[in-house]
Design an enzyme around this catalytic site. Structure first.
Site, PDB file in Angstrom:
ATOM      1  N   HIS A 123       0.821  -1.214   0.000  1.00  0.00           N
ATOM      2  CA  HIS A 123       0.000   0.000   0.000  1.00  0.00           C
ATOM      3  C   HIS A 123       0.850   1.257   0.000  1.00  0.00           C
ATOM      4  CE1 HIS A 123       0.256   0.927   4.391  1.00  0.00           C
ATOM      5  NE2 HIS A 123       0.354  -0.377   4.525  1.00  0.00           N
ATOM      6  N   ASP A 152       6.119   1.133   6.891  1.00  0.00           N
ATOM      7  CA  ASP A 152       4.696   0.858   6.639  1.00  0.00           C
ATOM      8  C   ASP A 152       4.145   1.909   5.696  1.00  0.00           C
ATOM      9  OD1 ASP A 152       2.177  -0.198   6.791  1.00  0.00           O
ATOM     10  OD2 ASP A 152       1.751   0.535   8.794  1.00  0.00           O
ATOM     11  N   GLU A 186      -5.120   1.546   2.567  1.00  0.00           N
ATOM     12  CA  GLU A 186      -4.989   0.424   3.518  1.00  0.00           C
ATOM     13  C   GLU A 186      -5.148   0.879   4.957  1.00  0.00           C
ATOM     14  OE1 GLU A 186      -3.217  -2.668   6.089  1.00  0.00           O
ATOM     15  OE2 GLU A 186      -2.653  -0.577   5.938  1.00  0.00           O
ATOM     16  N   GLU A 187      -4.600   2.035   5.270  1.00  0.00           N
ATOM     17  CA  GLU A 187      -4.602   2.486   6.671  1.00  0.00           C
ATOM     18  C   GLU A 187      -5.982   2.933   7.144  1.00  0.00           C
ATOM     19  OE1 GLU A 187      -2.285   1.785   8.506  1.00  0.00           O
ATOM     20  OE2 GLU A 187      -0.370   1.870   7.453  1.00  0.00           O
ATOM     21  N   GLU A 211       3.757  -6.146   3.388  1.00  0.00           N
ATOM     22  CA  GLU A 211       3.865  -5.401   4.639  1.00  0.00           C
ATOM     23  C   GLU A 211       5.196  -5.808   5.260  1.00  0.00           C
ATOM     24  OE1 GLU A 211       1.901  -3.154   5.974  1.00  0.00           O
ATOM     25  OE2 GLU A 211      -0.072  -3.428   5.070  1.00  0.00           O
ATOM     26  N   HIS A 397       3.460   3.325  12.407  1.00  0.00           N
ATOM     27  CA  HIS A 397       2.448   4.121  13.127  1.00  0.00           C
ATOM     28  C   HIS A 397       3.022   4.878  14.320  1.00  0.00           C
ATOM     29  CE1 HIS A 397      -1.151   1.576  11.510  1.00  0.00           C
ATOM     30  NE2 HIS A 397      -0.151   1.630  10.662  1.00  0.00           N
TER      31      HIS A 397
END
Ligand SMILES: [Zn+2]
Length: 429
Positions: A123, A152, A186-187, A211, A397
């Site tokens: 992503h 990520d 995606e998030e 990922e 994140h």
């Protein structure tokens, strides 16, 4: 004198056959050495791509940034010879927090000479807001590369681009089709691209999701699913002091509903339902006309979510206040990914590939943590779906120090390339 001295000819035959075995082994090992050498040569170009991708801020709601990164990814895939299109979402599964506009996806197909169908996904969006890049710019320090969104999942996008580049440099086209899909949502639980991922993955022999592989590069064959339930009660307001009997207390009904739905978890099979948020009423002296509550749900099996939703819908038929109106909406934010035979086989083959590098590859089929797009890919396929093909790293994140380990670039390029080659040539059924 062969009759009297059979030994020399036997030795000769042995030597000849040994020589043939060695020659065959050499022939077989050669492309592997090629792959490894090319993987090493590809490290710097990959880092250059990764720097460029990190430098384009692409939060899930930053449509401008997402369009920009999509252009960049599409351009690179075109250069590699793919049939490429930038897609805009049409079929949106609207979740409670789905923004008005959803970012694009890049879809590329490389046609080969074989029959196997392989898909690579990653992503392009991040959890970060525009402007945060300046505090976390791309930089290399020691054995790590840092940058906003680098783990990520910018590394995943870069790794896919350079795996395709490596295959091209090898002149390898024995696959039937090699499909690449990178999405921009995606998030936020992939509201715009989940159906496309499921549809494109349905007839693939294998889907590899890039990922990050965590700190130790573990491949994941299962992830837990995340759902949420929204309960809405409509009653009727009335003066709480002067005429309470004229109202229908939505808070009472909500409380009744939450209490009768509090024990639906089945911990032994990983199904969990917990009510976590509620709201009702406007004034102390008014019987509340509205009340809402939200629950968090987790499951390890797709069918458990279906069962849970049915159970919830049945429960709301039982009301405390017959004049109230109760609605329940259940949304699958992400289905669970369940390990299947094909994914176990592919992951086991990955272990043997890593052994060639003198490395051990961990494979986990116990679901830990949140779900990913691999789960959407697995919904309608009997093929393999393997998550965690990305680089090792840390800090997804988090607001600082997100990084990837440079030492994982060559092994991961080698792994992805060899998996595609062995699947294509039938070495891996
Ligand atoms: Zn991710």
């Amino acid at each position: 004198m062969p009759r009297l001295h059979p030994a020399p000819s036997l030795v000769g035959r042995l030597i000849a056959s040994l020589w043939l075995t060695c020659a065959a082994a050499t022939v077989q090992a050669e492309p592997i050495a090629d792959v490894h050498m090319l993987a090493q040569q590809e490290q710097q170009p990959l880092l250059d791509t990764l720097r460029d991708l990190v430098n384009i801020e692409s939060g899930s709601k930053d449509i401008e940034g997402l369009n920009q990164i999509a252009e960049r990814v599409a351009g690179q895939l075109k250069q590699l010879g793919g049939t490429v299109e930038i897609l805009q979402p049409t079929d949106v599964y609207r979740l409670d927090d789905t923004p008005e506009k959803i970012g694009p996806a890049v879809h590329a197909v490389f046609k080969g000479t074989g029959t196997r169908k392989i898909m690579l996904i990653a992503h392009m969006d991040t959890v970060y807001l525009k402007g945060m890049l300046k505090d976390q710019p791309f930089r290399i320090d020691g054995d790590k590369a840092y940058g906003l969104g680098i783990a990520d999942d910018k590394q995943g996008v870069a790794l896919i681009l350079h795996t395709v580049a490596l295959l091209q440099k090898l002149g390898f086209r024995d696959y039937g089709t090699l499909t690449v899909l990178t999405n921009g949502d995606e998030e936020i639980s992939s509201p715009g691209w989940r159906s496309t991922i499921t549809r494109l993955a349905a007839d693939q022999d294998a889907v590899f999701s890039f990922e990050g592989g965590g700190t130790d590069g573990t491949l994941r064959l299962a992830t837990s699913g995340i759902g949420s339930a929204y309960l809405t009660v409509q009653g009727k307001s009335s003066h709480a002091g002067a005429r309470p009997e004229g109202g229908v207390n939505a808070l009472y009904e909500l409380s009744h509903q939450v209490l009768q739905m509090k024990d639906l978890s089945k911990p032994e099979r990983g199904l969990k339902l917990n009510w976590t948020v509620s709201q009702s009423g406007t004034n102390r002296n008014v019987i509340p006309a509205n009340a809402t509550a939200q629950a968090d749900a987790r499951a390890l099996k797709v069918s458990d979510f279906d069962g849970l939703e049915k159970e919830l819908q049945d429960k709301i038929k039982n009301r405390l206040l017959p004049d109230s109106k109760v609605d329940l909406k259940f949304e699958v934010r992400r289905p669970p990914l369940e390990a299947n035979e094909a994914s176990r086989r592919v992951a086991a083959h990955g272990k043997t590939i890593y052994q060639e590098l003198g490395m051990a590859l961990k494979v986990d089929e116990k679901a830990t943590g949140g779900g990913t797009d691999a789960a959407f890919a697995a919904l309608k396929t009997s093929g393999a779906v393997v998550e965690g093909m990305g680089l090792s790293g840390f800090g997804a994140h988090s607001n600082d120090a997100e990084y990837v380990q440079l030492g994982s670039i060559v092994p991961r390029l080698y792994l992805a390339t060899r998996m595609i080659m062995d699947l294509s040539t039938g070495k891996l059924k």
